[in-house]
Design a protein around this motif. Structure first.
Motif, PDB file in Angstrom:
ATOM      1  N   GLY A   1     -38.626-107.516   2.521  1.00  0.00           N
ATOM      2  CA  GLY A   1     -39.647-106.722   3.187  1.00  0.00           C
ATOM      3  C   GLY A   1     -39.066-105.482   3.846  1.00  0.00           C
ATOM      4  O   GLY A   1     -39.788-104.643   4.342  1.00  0.00           O
ATOM      5  N   ASN A   2     -37.729-105.388   3.890  1.00  0.00           N
ATOM      6  CA  ASN A   2     -37.110-104.189   4.457  1.00  0.00           C
ATOM      7  C   ASN A   2     -36.316-103.487   3.364  1.00  0.00           C
ATOM      8  O   ASN A   2     -35.172-103.831   3.071  1.00  0.00           O
ATOM      9  CB  ASN A   2     -36.185-104.586   5.615  1.00  0.00           C
TER      10      ASN A   2
ATOM     11  N   ARG B   1     -32.320-103.705   1.994  1.00  0.00           N
ATOM     12  CA  ARG B   1     -32.079-104.405   0.744  1.00  0.00           C
ATOM     13  C   ARG B   1     -31.371-103.509  -0.260  1.00  0.00           C
ATOM     14  O   ARG B   1     -30.533-103.958  -1.034  1.00  0.00           O
ATOM     15  CB  ARG B   1     -33.411-104.908   0.166  1.00  0.00           C
TER      16      ARG B   1
ATOM     17  N   ALA C   1     -38.470-113.128   9.619  1.00  0.00           N
ATOM     18  CA  ALA C   1     -39.239-113.907  10.590  1.00  0.00           C
ATOM     19  C   ALA C   1     -39.080-115.409  10.387  1.00  0.00           C
ATOM     20  O   ALA C   1     -39.152-116.176  11.334  1.00  0.00           O
ATOM     21  CB  ALA C   1     -40.713-113.512  10.512  1.00  0.00           C
TER      22      ALA C   1
ATOM     23  N   ASP D   1     -47.019-105.742  20.890  1.00  0.00           N
ATOM     24  CA  ASP D   1     -46.045-105.909  19.820  1.00  0.00           C
ATOM     25  C   ASP D   1     -45.632-104.544  19.323  1.00  0.00           C
ATOM     26  O   ASP D   1     -46.453-103.652  19.190  1.00  0.00           O
ATOM     27  CB  ASP D   1     -46.657-106.715  18.670  1.00  0.00           C
ATOM     28  N   GLY D   2     -44.342-104.411  19.056  1.00  0.00           N
ATOM     29  CA  GLY D   2     -43.860-103.123  18.583  1.00  0.00           C
ATOM     30  C   GLY D   2     -43.479-102.198  19.730  1.00  0.00           C
ATOM     31  O   GLY D   2     -42.839-101.180  19.520  1.00  0.00           O
TER      32      GLY D   2
ATOM     33  N   TRP E   1     -31.331 -99.675  17.472  1.00  0.00           N
ATOM     34  CA  TRP E   1     -32.129 -99.497  16.254  1.00  0.00           C
ATOM     35  C   TRP E   1     -33.370 -98.642  16.486  1.00  0.00           C
ATOM     36  O   TRP E   1     -33.933 -98.110  15.551  1.00  0.00           O
ATOM     37  CB  TRP E   1     -32.518-100.865  15.686  1.00  0.00           C
TER      38      TRP E   1
ATOM     39  N   GLN F   1     -35.921 -93.053  16.221  1.00  0.00           N
ATOM     40  CA  GLN F   1     -37.341 -92.765  16.452  1.00  0.00           C
ATOM     41  C   GLN F   1     -37.555 -92.095  17.807  1.00  0.00           C
ATOM     42  O   GLN F   1     -38.343 -91.155  17.927  1.00  0.00           O
ATOM     43  CB  GLN F   1     -38.120 -94.077  16.390  1.00  0.00           C
TER      44      GLN F   1
END
Lengths: 434, 306, 299
Positions: free
Chosen positions: A52-53, A57, A84, A265-266, A283, A287
């Protein structure tokens, strides 16, 4: 008599089963044995938590493709899992005795796995280890069991303009905010009324984030999760006077309204300008820089007495005990520990590179790079979570205790109960080999 | 019962002739309740069309239910980039079809034996089967993982049967443990009981075997029971996620619910979560919409009799 | 002669067929339910860990003593599970009946409403729990609804993060999610009541309430038992909602027995102790089911 339509459906299903189940099981069986018959090529399965990332990957796939092309004895095959639920998948496989040759693990879990006999020591060239960031290595009782391509670090996200408004001094690694200073800062900002809350801690993420992000303050106060001399009891460390002091401080953050007991969340609050300070990992740095540019600061954690402390260790790779080709798996690990891959991971994930050479190849961690402070915090302040097999229990007990104290539980009673649970578990396991 | 004329006047018009003019007020409670039941799914679907920042902002107001702001199908294309969603969907459809299909056969036979045949041990068998209803799967998951990893299986490699060990990482581990279902057996047994015994006896006189009676008399008369059981066993299998996380390692064999886990990264992409959950929920809703009339009437005629 | 042979021959094939037809289900149950339950029973008296090099040792009743004397979370989970069951059984059962009465009318489009009410039942509980987490959050939909409806006079709380509202919030959400199923069950019961009884009641001039009390409710008796038993069993197994929405918090306010067993067995890796908790759970549900059976059979 009328034929029942259901019977027709069922008969049809039977036919489909034979075909699909056939291909399912043959899929499953070829990679079971580990040693495939493709011209002497042995298959090494590798499990990784990055499903999912894509960015992540891609790097792993590149490593594997390069390794497979570089030699003719082994073929590494990747299986990605969603992060998760990765631990559940791996633990279940361990219970079933069905682990792959190569797998990645969260650093603090490594001692538990080593003690349990599920992973074996790895052999990495000393020349590589000499250049490697120590907190990216997973040791248990003097043996190296796992090694990672990055580490993570926590810092205090802040904005220069906000600190200037409230006349707050910018701390440095050599002169961090003291506990009292930090308290005064939180109070000032809260009284200012400009923000929803002064501080964002990410408390909604009730998971390994708790011990990773919050137990370092306990350690800065002088407490700890366990007595690191014996690893046999949490008494004194987790419920001594320093720990109580931490617990009261921690509870106070919420009682005094400095921080919210629930967050989204987030954790978008900091980027939206709704909180002044944020406890966050590197991480999120890129951003934040995109949002605030030069105004953005990544500050060291406050010193509550024993110096600033942050958590160390992130994901690492190791070799299962049941691996039939440990020499091949070791060859893969040594091959993959290259500066360029480390740099690629750093770029993909924003995490701290494990060698100086790799750091120099990256935009953000090269000398003078915008995220370089994190590298310094990692080198100077990182304390790994207790390297003991008891950690799986310690982690879940501490998480619950910290959450309960946050929600108003009695500090002393909660910490005493936590100590009792950890000690009972250690006793039930004959000291976990300590 | 002494009755006042007024009570008749009240009860009569709602039930009888002049209802046309007064029918619309009866929709008011129906619509009100419908809103209560539909709004979370409306929220899910609308959010799947919005960018993340807007979802988090809209959730504070009724905008969450409205197709407002920047709408696009970007989330859906992102979902298909991130997750092999169609493969997962195919796996789930296959697993569900197998569990339901075999479940109908196995459980209806057991229900037949338990409701229409006299044999020693029947009472005990029925009690044991009903007792299994109280075991939630989560509580036995860990021993179950250990156990299925030890089970043997016969595999045909180039048409030569070979004995293998371990069921992990297969379709069968997602199917076989869930075929026998106490609730289904119970529903079948209840329904079969309501079919007149005389039919069996007549067929016995004609020399039919018990198995023939099951196949030729009972099954054809029990369409509603089969429909009900099919729908009720369909749902939990479609929604299972804990078990596949534990026993299925290969991405190619994962079912749809495991795909939800793919979106909880460091920064959860809520728009994609909503798009993916819409993607895996809408087929079930459509399936139900198509079959709902059959379903409700089949439960009704399956006549749940305690 | 005839009487001597007849009960004999058919009985033996009947006997054999009975066993054969129940065999596939019986074998599957033995393999995938009874075996794991027996394993659970054995594990519950040991100190087995998920991951451990130590040989397991026999602990007698230690795990059970620990549950009741040294594990406040277990006691909280027991309390919460019982509260949940006691509240949700009448709540969901009653709402289901109310909806069934509402939907049991012959007007245009009634099927559409029936389908809508059933929608939560066919949706994954994980997905529903995620959606409700958004709805319940401090600045979420529920609170904006409350302040809109009361013109700002009332403002809601942070539902899932407040010890006194978290469990009620989960109860309400669970009743909402499950009620459609029981609506259909009640509806099926309603439709088995002969129309002629209502007509007779009409002739007697019964009020709607009297019709409900003397015709509908007695006719629903078997349905009532079924609804009672199914809601009770489902209520005790409560797991996904607290797992997704609260993880048992705040301060153990929403931890349930199954959630505690799973956390203990997986996160803490204490397999033996988790098995003991599961066993206590089985016994509890068994006892409650037997009591319900007895109570509903007597009349």
């Amino acid at each position: 008599m009328r034929r029942n339509p259901w019977l027709g459906i069922v008969a049809g299903l039977g036919a489909v089963t034979l075909t699909l189940a056939g291909c399912g099981s043959s899929d499953g069986s070829t990679d079971d044995g580990g040693a495939g018959g493709n011209g002497g090529l042995s298959t090494l399965k590798l499990w990784y938590h990055g499903a999912g990332n894509d960015a992540e990957r891609t790097v792993v796939e590149q490593q594997i493709a390069d390794f497979n092309a570089s030699q003719e004895d082994y073929e590494v095959v990747l299986e990605s899992f969603p992060q998760a639920s990765y631990n559940d998948s791996v633990v279940a496989a361990a219970v079933a005795g069905d682990l792959p040759c190569l797998l990645d693990m969260d650093g603090p879990i490594v001692p538990n796995w080593a003690w349990g006999g599920y992973v074996q020591p790895i052999e990495v060239d000393q020349a590589i280890l000499d250049t490697w960031l120590p907190s990216a290595m997973g040791y248990y009782q003097d043996d190296l069991y796992a090694i990672g391509y990055w580490d993570a670090a926590i810092g205090m996200y802040a904005r220069q303009s906000v600190l200037d408004t409230y006349d707050i001094r910018i701390p440095t690694s050599d002169d961090p905010w003291s506990g009292e200073e930090f308290e005064a800062i939180l109070q000032t900002i809260t009284e200012g009324g400009e923000f929803d809350y002064a501080l964002d801690l990410g408390v909604n993420d009730v998971s390994e984030w708790y011990p990773y992000a919050f137990s370092p303050q306990l350690q800065s106060f002088g407490g700890d999760l366990i007595d690191r001399d014996t690893y046999l009891t949490a008494k004194g460390a987790l419920n001594g006077p320093e720990a109580l002091e931490w617990g009261n401080w921690w509870q106070g953050l919420f009682e005094k309204g400095y921080a919210s007991t629930t967050e989204q969340d987030g954790n978008p609050e900091f980027l939206e300008g709704r909180v002044a300070l944020q406890l966050n990992g590197n991480w999120g740095g890129v951003q934040a820089l995109e949002e605030f540019g030069d105004d953005m600061l990544f500050l060291p954690m406050p010193d509550f007495g024993e110096g600033p402390v942050i958590g160390g260790q992130s994901w690492m790779f190791g070799i299962s005990a049941t691996c039939e080709h440990p020499e091949g798996a070791n060859a893969y690990i040594n091959f993959s520990l290259k500066d360029e891959y480390v740099a690629d991971f750093t770029t993909a994930l924003g995490l701290i590179p494990t060698t100086e050479a790799a750091a120099a190849m990256t935009e953000y961690y090269q000398p003078g790079g915008a995220l370089e402070p994190f590298k310094e915090y990692s080198e100077r302040f990182a304390l790994i979570r207790p390297p003991t097999p008891a950690y799986s229990v310690i982690s879940s007990v501490f998480t619950k205790a910290a959450e309960d104290i946050k929600n108003g539980a009695d500090v002393k009673a909660t910490l005493d109960q936590a100590v009792a649970e950890i000690d009972a578990d250690i006793a039930a396991n004959d000291g976990y080999g300590n | 019962m002494t009755t006042s004329p007024t009570s008749r006047q009240i009860s009569d018009p709602t039930h009888r002739p002049s209802r046309r003019s007064r029918v619309w007020p009866r929709y008011i409670p129906l619509v009100g309740v419908a809103i209560v039941f539909i709004f979370p799914l409306l929220f899910m679907f609308m959010s799947s069309l919005k960018p993340d920042a807007q979802i988090l902002a809209d959730v504070r107001s009724f905008r969450a239910f409205l197709p407002v702001g920047e709408l696009s199908t970007d989330n859906y294309s992102a979902v298909f980039d991130r997750v092999p969603a169609w493969r997962f969907m195919a796996n789930t459809i296959f697993v569900v079809a197998m569990v339901v299909g075999f479940g109908l056969i196995v459980n209806s036979m057991a229900g037949f034996a338990l409701s229409r045949l006299q044999w020693r041990g029947r009472g005990i068998a029925l009690s044991i089967i009903l007792a299994t209803l109280i075991v939630p799967f989560e509580t036995i998951a860990v021993p179950m993982v250990w156990w299925v990893a030890k089970l043997p299986w016969i595999e045909f490699q180039d048409f030569i049967p070979t004995l293998t060990t371990g069921w992990l990482n297969t379709y069968r581990v997602q199917i076989i443990p869930f075929i026998a279902n106490a609730f289904s057996i119970f529903l079948f047994a209840q329904y079969f009981k309501s079919i007149p015994k005389e039919l069996d006896e007549a067929a016995r006189v004609d020399g039919a075997s018990w198995f023939t009676i099951y196949r030729k008399i009972i099954v054809p008369l029990s369409g509603p029971a089969f429909a009900t059981v099919a729908i009720l066993t369909f749902l939990p299998v479609w929604n299972s996620f804990l078990w596949p996380i534990m026993v299925v390692q290969q991405e190619a064999l994962r079912p749809v619910q495991v795909g939800v886990q793919y979106f909880f990264q460091l920064e959860t992409a809520w728009g994609e979560v909503m798009a993916y959950t819409s993607f895996i929920t809408i087929p079930v809703l459509l399936f139900f919409l198509v079959f709902q009339r059959a379903f409700v009437s089949s439960i009704a005629s399956a006549g749940v009799k305690g | 002669m005839l009487t001597a042979i007849r009960p004999h021959r058919p009985a033996s094939t009947e006997e054999r067929t009975g066993w054969v037809m129940v065999a596939p289900a019986a074998i599957l149950f033995a393999l995938f339910l009874i075996t794991p339950v027996i394993l659970t029973l054995i594990l519950s008296v040991t100190n087995v860990r998920l991951i451990s090099p130590n040989p397991p040792s026999f602990q007698g009743v230690d795990n059970f003593v620990r549950a009741f004397t040294a594990d406040p979370t277990f006691l909280a989970s027991l309390r919460n599970t019982l509260i949940f069951a006691v509240v949700i059984v009448p709540l969901q059962g009653g709402l289901g009946l109310g909806l069934a009465l509402l939907i049991n009318q012959k007007i245009r489009g009634i099927n559409a409403f029936r389908t809508i009410y059933f929608v939560p039942v066919v949706t994954s509980m994980v997905v529903l729990s995620m959606l409700w987490k958004f709805i319940y959050q401090a600045d979420g939909l529920l609170n904006s609804l409350i302040s809109t409806v009361t013109f700002g006079a009332l403002s809601g709380t942070d539902w899932l993060n407040n010890t006194s509202t978290a469990l009620p919030a989960i109860i309400a959400m669970s009743a909402w999610a499950g009620v459609g199923f029981h609506m259909v069950i009640w509806l099926s019961g309603l439709q088995t009541i002969p129309e002629s009884l209502y007509e007779a009641a009409d002739l007697d001039g019964c009020s709607p309430w009297q019709k409900f009390a003397f015709v509908t409710w007695p006719g629903l008796r078997p349905t009532f038992v079924f609804v009672l038993v199914t809601i009770t069993i489902a209520a005790f197994s409560l797991f996904i909602q607290p797992l997704v929405m609260t993880n048992g918090g705040p301060l153990n306010a929403t931890v349930t027995i199954v959630l505690h067993a799973v956390n203990t067995g997986f996160s803490k890796q204490q397999t033996g102790y988790a098995a003991a908790i599961s066993l206590i759970f089985f016994l509890l549900v068994l006892v409650v089911s037997l009591i319900q059976r007895r109570l509903t059979k007597e009349d």
